[in-house]
Motif scaffolding. Structure first.
Motif, short mmCIF file in Angstrom:
data_model
loop_
_atom_site.label_atom_id
_atom_site.label_comp_id
_atom_site.label_asym_id
_atom_site.label_seq_id
_atom_site.Cartn_x
_atom_site.Cartn_y
_atom_site.Cartn_z
N LYS A 120 -3.24 -3.88 7.99
CA LYS A 120 -3.19 -4.98 8.95
C LYS A 120 -4.31 -5.91 8.52
N GLU A 121 -5.32 -5.48 8.47
CA GLU A 121 -6.56 -6.59 7.93
C GLU A 121 -6.41 -6.76 6.58
N ASN A 122 -5.75 -6.35 5.79
CA ASN A 122 -5.55 -7.02 4.28
C ASN A 122 -4.18 -7.46 4.08
N ASN A 123 -3.34 -7.52 5.17
CA ASN A 123 -1.94 -8.09 4.95
C ASN A 123 -1.21 -7.58 4.19
N LEU A 124 -1.18 -5.96 4.15
CA LEU A 124 -0.44 -5.22 3.25
C LEU A 124 0.87 -4.43 4.08
N ARG A 125 1.79 -4.30 3.13
CA ARG A 125 2.88 -3.57 3.85
C ARG A 125 2.76 -2.00 3.39
N ILE A 126 2.96 -1.27 3.89
CA ILE A 126 2.85 0.28 3.61
C ILE A 126 4.13 0.89 3.24
N LEU A 135 0.84 -1.17 0.10
CA LEU A 135 0.15 0.10 0.04
C LEU A 135 0.90 1.10 0.09
N ARG A 136 0.83 1.98 -1.24
CA ARG A 136 1.64 3.10 -1.19
C ARG A 136 0.93 4.42 -0.87
N VAL A 137 1.42 5.31 0.05
CA VAL A 137 0.95 6.39 0.43
C VAL A 137 1.72 7.55 -0.05
N TYR A 138 1.11 8.19 -1.03
CA TYR A 138 1.94 9.39 -1.68
C TYR A 138 1.71 10.80 -1.11
N HIS A 139 0.36 11.18 -0.36
CA HIS A 139 -0.01 12.55 0.12
C HIS A 139 -0.89 12.40 1.19
N THR A 140 -0.65 13.03 2.30
CA THR A 140 -1.75 13.35 3.05
C THR A 140 -1.83 14.87 3.30
N GLU A 141 -3.46 15.10 3.27
CA GLU A 141 -3.70 16.33 3.35
C GLU A 141 -4.96 16.48 4.20
N VAL A 142 -4.94 17.73 5.03
CA VAL A 142 -6.08 17.80 6.01
C VAL A 142 -6.42 19.63 5.68
N ASP A 143 -7.57 19.59 5.56
CA ASP A 143 -8.09 21.16 5.19
C ASP A 143 -7.68 21.96 6.24
#
Length: 102
Positions: free
Chosen positions: A66-72, A37-45
């Motif tokens: 965790k629920e989907n057995n993914l590595r971030i 699971l790749r995280v590219y961007h986090t944004e909060v208004d």
């Protein structure tokens, strides 16, 4: 009460969205493939800054991984900083730091 949901499109690219009183307060841009699971961007208004919403998004992302057995793979500077500052908290979803550039 915040309502957090994970949304994916057909091509496994999507967002983790956070809503406060039915108004979108923040999001993370993500993609999922090959067990990662790749995280590219986090944004909060702006009106929600300083309320811990980015951390709420990250917590939901970790639960989903965790629920989907993914590595971030933390390509987002915020997520990478959190992983580096709290490696024990994220060890299950970020087992090898060399995966950052995968």
């Amino acid at each position: 009460m915040e309502n957090i949901k994970v949304i994916f499109t057909k091509d496994s690219v999507g967002e983790v969205q956070l809503f406060s009183d039915d108004k979108k307060a923040g999001k993370m841009d993500i993609s999922v493939s090959d067990g990662k699971l790749r995280v590219y961007h986090t944004e909060v208004d702006a009106e929600y800054e300083g309320k811990g919403f980015a951390k709420l998004l990250l917590n939901q992302l970790v639960i989903y991984a965790k629920e989907n057995n993914l590595r971030i793979i933390p390509l987002c500077p915020y997520v990478l900083a959190q992983f580096r500052h709290h490696p024990e908290e994220y060890a299950e979803v970020w087992p090898q730091k060399k995966d950052i550039n995968d």
